[in-house]
Design a protein around this motif. Sequence first.
Motif, PDB file in Angstrom:
ATOM      1  N   ALA A  16     -78.231 -74.612  40.594  1.00  0.00           N
ATOM      2  CA  ALA A  16     -79.032 -75.196  41.712  1.00  0.00           C
ATOM      3  C   ALA A  16     -80.267 -74.538  41.909  1.00  0.00           C
ATOM      4  CB  ALA A  16     -78.037 -75.355  43.028  1.00  0.00           C
ATOM      5  N   LEU A  17     -80.325 -73.051  41.925  1.00  0.00           N
ATOM      6  CA  LEU A  17     -81.497 -72.322  42.018  1.00  0.00           C
ATOM      7  C   LEU A  17     -82.524 -72.395  40.937  1.00  0.00           C
ATOM      8  CD1 LEU A  17     -79.891 -68.991  43.415  1.00  0.00           C
ATOM      9  CD2 LEU A  17     -81.327 -70.278  44.834  1.00  0.00           C
ATOM     10  N   ASP A  20     -83.995 -75.934  41.561  1.00  0.00           N
ATOM     11  CA  ASP A  20     -84.812 -75.828  42.575  1.00  0.00           C
ATOM     12  C   ASP A  20     -86.311 -75.211  42.459  1.00  0.00           C
ATOM     13  OD1 ASP A  20     -83.208 -77.093  44.340  1.00  0.00           O
ATOM     14  OD2 ASP A  20     -82.350 -75.294  45.145  1.00  0.00           O
ATOM     15  N   TYR A  61     -85.886 -67.077  39.800  1.00  0.00           N
ATOM     16  CA  TYR A  61     -85.708 -68.370  40.407  1.00  0.00           C
ATOM     17  C   TYR A  61     -86.305 -68.221  41.806  1.00  0.00           C
ATOM     18  CZ  TYR A  61     -82.282 -69.370  37.025  1.00  0.00           C
ATOM     19  OH  TYR A  61     -81.856 -69.650  35.714  1.00  0.00           O
TER      20      TYR A  61
END
Length: 278
Positions: A16-17, A20, A61
């Motif tokens: 997810a990071l 994103d 990230y």
Amino acid sequence: MNPSLRHHEVATRLRALRLDAGLTMKEAAERLECSVAKISRLETAARGVSPRDVRDLCVIYGADPEEAAGLIEMARQARTSEWWEEYPDERFRSYIGHEADATSILSYDSGIFPGIVQTREYARAIILGVAERIGADTLDKRVELRMRRQEILHKKDPPRVHVIVDESAVHRRVGGAEVLYGQLSHLLDLARRPGVTLQVIPFAAGAHQGLNEAFTLLEMADPIPDVIYQEVGGRIEYFRKDKELLAYRRLIDHLRATGLGHDASMALIEEVSQKYSF
């Protein structure tokens, strides 16, 4: 949360990071100076992740420092071991880890009662029947493993349990009449607990979609994905993709609709058990 699930949660958050941050796996691999395959394995929980890798990826990230610290600690805790980590079969270790933290367990079998509700004597008879040349020491270890797995039914916040079996399981004299009676009595005791549902698909239902099936659906708390566990011919299979889960959920809906209700199933088991009472 056990180490296996911490591992999966770290993997889910790392993916997810990355997304994103707008990075591809190739770009993340270049910045971490590793292979794309490593990034893929980290994000699918196919390999363990070191706290150092988590730290470096969080920097890459641009993760919030507080979240990064939490993920690093989770990665560190994921390296600890639980009692099942000593079990030699790595793929079944994964199942036990998921089972231990499942919020709901639905097991279906067309011929026997599933392991999560078996008595010690019934489990021993099943294992011997499948592998009659098994050594005494190995037999004892497998039975003990099955019994220890059932400890989750007695914890403070146990998972919901739904057992569906074909009526053939109710009549099959596994281990003889006395062992079957003990198993049926045990089932009735479990079925009286809140959160436990029992269904029997009666012979009168005729042919149905589950005749050649046996599987377990483990429903997990977010963000861990639900998983279907199935063992065929000694080979363990896991199904996690949305399409696969949907197919099994449709099968489960069919089995639920075909089976007797909870109370009627208990009445049938009670009736059969009386034939073997002493």
